[in-house]
Design an enzyme around this catalytic site. Structure first.
Site, PDB file in Angstrom:
ATOM      1  N   CYS A 253       2.565  -4.448  16.653  1.00 47.05           N
ATOM      2  CA  CYS A 253       1.873  -3.426  17.444  1.00 47.05           C
ATOM      3  C   CYS A 253       0.384  -3.767  17.524  1.00 47.05           C
ATOM      4  O   CYS A 253      -0.250  -4.057  16.508  1.00 47.05           O
ATOM      5  CB  CYS A 253       2.088  -2.046  16.840  1.00 47.05           C
ATOM      6  SG  CYS A 253       3.831  -1.535  16.837  1.00 47.05           S
TER       7      CYS A 253
ATOM      8  N   CYS B  99      -2.719   1.819   7.627  1.00 45.37           N
ATOM      9  CA  CYS B  99      -1.736   0.999   6.927  1.00 45.37           C
ATOM     10  C   CYS B  99      -2.081  -0.477   7.076  1.00 45.37           C
ATOM     11  O   CYS B  99      -2.252  -0.972   8.179  1.00 45.37           O
ATOM     12  CB  CYS B  99      -0.330   1.250   7.488  1.00 45.37           C
ATOM     13  SG  CYS B  99       0.301   2.886   7.149  1.00 45.37           S
TER      14      CYS B  99
ATOM     15  N   CYS C 213       3.114   8.538   1.582  1.00 45.48           N
ATOM     16  CA  CYS C 213       3.474   7.607   2.646  1.00 45.48           C
ATOM     17  C   CYS C 213       3.914   6.303   2.000  1.00 45.48           C
ATOM     18  O   CYS C 213       3.117   5.610   1.355  1.00 45.48           O
ATOM     19  CB  CYS C 213       2.279   7.381   3.574  1.00 45.48           C
ATOM     20  SG  CYS C 213       2.663   6.329   4.997  1.00 45.48           S
TER      21      CYS C 213
ATOM     22  N   CYS D  97      -2.296  -1.924  15.192  1.00 46.46           N
ATOM     23  CA  CYS D  97      -1.906  -1.580  13.826  1.00 46.46           C
ATOM     24  C   CYS D  97      -2.330  -2.628  12.810  1.00 46.46           C
ATOM     25  O   CYS D  97      -2.093  -3.825  13.002  1.00 46.46           O
ATOM     26  CB  CYS D  97      -0.384  -1.392  13.771  1.00 46.46           C
ATOM     27  SG  CYS D  97       0.204  -0.857  12.154  1.00 46.46           S
TER      28      CYS D  97
ATOM     29  N   CYS E  17       4.696  -6.943   8.170  1.00 51.58           N
ATOM     30  CA  CYS E  17       5.406  -6.348   9.314  1.00 51.58           C
ATOM     31  C   CYS E  17       5.408  -7.329  10.475  1.00 51.58           C
ATOM     32  O   CYS E  17       4.391  -7.978  10.753  1.00 51.58           O
ATOM     33  CB  CYS E  17       4.724  -5.047   9.737  1.00 51.58           C
ATOM     34  SG  CYS E  17       5.585  -4.179  11.075  1.00 51.58           S
TER      35      CYS E  17
ATOM     36  N   GLU F 234       0.828  -1.198   0.000  1.00 56.74           N
ATOM     37  CA  GLU F 234       0.000   0.000   0.000  1.00 56.74           C
ATOM     38  C   GLU F 234       0.869   1.257   0.000  1.00 56.74           C
ATOM     39  O   GLU F 234       1.944   1.286   0.618  1.00 56.74           O
ATOM     40  CB  GLU F 234      -0.897   0.025   1.236  1.00 56.74           C
ATOM     41  CG  GLU F 234      -1.897  -1.112   1.278  1.00 56.74           C
ATOM     42  CD  GLU F 234      -2.642  -1.176   2.598  1.00 56.74           C
ATOM     43  OE1 GLU F 234      -3.556  -1.999   2.707  1.00 56.74           O
ATOM     44  OE2 GLU F 234      -2.294  -0.422   3.526  1.00 56.74           O
TER      45      GLU F 234
END
Length: 342
Positions: free
Chosen positions: A114, A331, A103, A117, A110, A90
């Site tokens: 977190c 995100c 961005c 997120c 990832c 993205e």
């Protein structure tokens, strides 16, 4: 086949010399790509046919494929791109009074985990190359016809977990003969990989540093951000202080406000105490809710009270304008949705 976008101007000159070509030919190609927006070697008319053929056989110049595109009423555009090597990422274009900001994603997935997120909904498969980060800028510029003036490396992934490629990306887009995006118009964000903050301080870059903090104490940060169990808030504060002392640059601290988690005024006081004496400012961020995570956005009244308390305690802070709240703005949301489709 290596991508032509993987190289700074100097790296491209060296590659051309190894091919038996003159350095100025590399400069010509660099100019075609980054100032004339021409990506097909055969359309670079001041190159010989033989060199055009050699380049097309040596380097890839393809850009990203748009798999999905969401346009917000505020002008924000969220892209779901397919990488030439496979995989979906993205990229988000935001329109500001001062220019266009992109961005950029630095990893395919990832692993930072977190709790709030969407990026972590799909685990890291690999790091992106600097070329794949450059391609995000070029692909958006090609689609919109707008020049990107600012870049934030805050998309999916942890940039400091892909340190070398992110730096090469920064040097490439900063080239005066290329995209010429000013160093102070770039920001790299980290969730707090302390050793890399020290490395970054030594680079001598004018690129902005942002730290994803999101908590006023270790108890809450441990809950929200697993990285804190490795590099706790005392270690992070020392790294921030040393970075500021060495670079004489201010650091941005990102703080997402989560309803009934970290948004009480008492936490504003704890945060102010933690930051006392540091040349920082806090960027307060209204939460873009992710259904799978179970967290909610703080009320406008709570957000304002938190901000007012920080200001009362003389902590510089701003409230980030919400972008793309009517689309899959967080995100990882759009990619996760796409990959879960049958």
């Amino acid at each position: 086949m290596n991508s032509i976008y993987a190289m700074t101007n100097k790296q491209m000159q060296d590659a051309f010399l190894e091919m038996g070509e003159k350095k100025y030919r590399a400069n010509q190609v660099f100019e075609w790509i980054y100032t004339k927006n021409v990506y097909d070697f055969h359309q670079m008319t001041n190159l010989s046919k033989d060199l055009q053929k050699k380049l097309s056989e040596t380097f890839s110049s393809e850009l990203l494929t748009i798999k999905e595109k969401q346009v917000s009423k505020d002008g924000t555009i969220k892209y779901l791109f397919e990488l030439p090597a496979g995989g979906l990422i993205e990229t988000v274009l935001m329109i500001h009074p001062y220019g266009t900001s992109l961005c950029v994603t630095s990893q395919l997935g990832c692993n930072m985990g977190c709790a709030f997120c969407a990026s972590g909904l799909l685990k890291k498969q690999r790091n992106l190359t600097s070329a794949e980060m450059v391609m995000q800028i070029l692909s958006v510029q090609q689609d919109t016809g707008q020049r990107i003036s600012h870049v934030v490396v805050m998309g999916t992934g942890e940039p400091f977990d892909n340190y070398d490629e992110v730096l090469n990306f920064i040097y490439t887009i900063n080239e005066p003969k290329g995209l010429a995006i000013g160093a102070r118009h770039m920001t790299v964000s980290t969730c707090g990989i302390v050793p890399r903050i020290y490395d970054y301080a030594k680079e001598g870059l004018q690129v902005n540093l942002a730290i994803s903090l999101h908590a006023p104490n270790d108890e809450i940060r441990n809950e929200l951000m697993p990285i804190n169990k490795t590099y706790n808030m005392d270690m992070l504060r020392q790294a921030i202080k040393d970075y500021i002392d060495q670079t004489n640059r201010r650091v941005t601290l990102e703080y997402i406000l989560l309803k009934d988690v970290n948004d009480d005024v008492k936490y504003a006081r704890q945060l102010a105490h933690y930051l006392r004496g540091l040349n920082v400012y806090v960027n307060l961020i209204p939460y873009n809710a992710v259904n799978e995570k179970g967290y909610a956005k703080s009320s406008d009244e709570t957000i304002q009270a938190f901000k007012d308390e920080l200001l009362r305690l003389r902590i510089n802070c701003t409230l980030r304008k919400e972008h793309g709240s009517d689309i899959d703005g967080a995100c990882g949301q759009l990619r996760a949705k796409q990959e879960r489709r049958p």
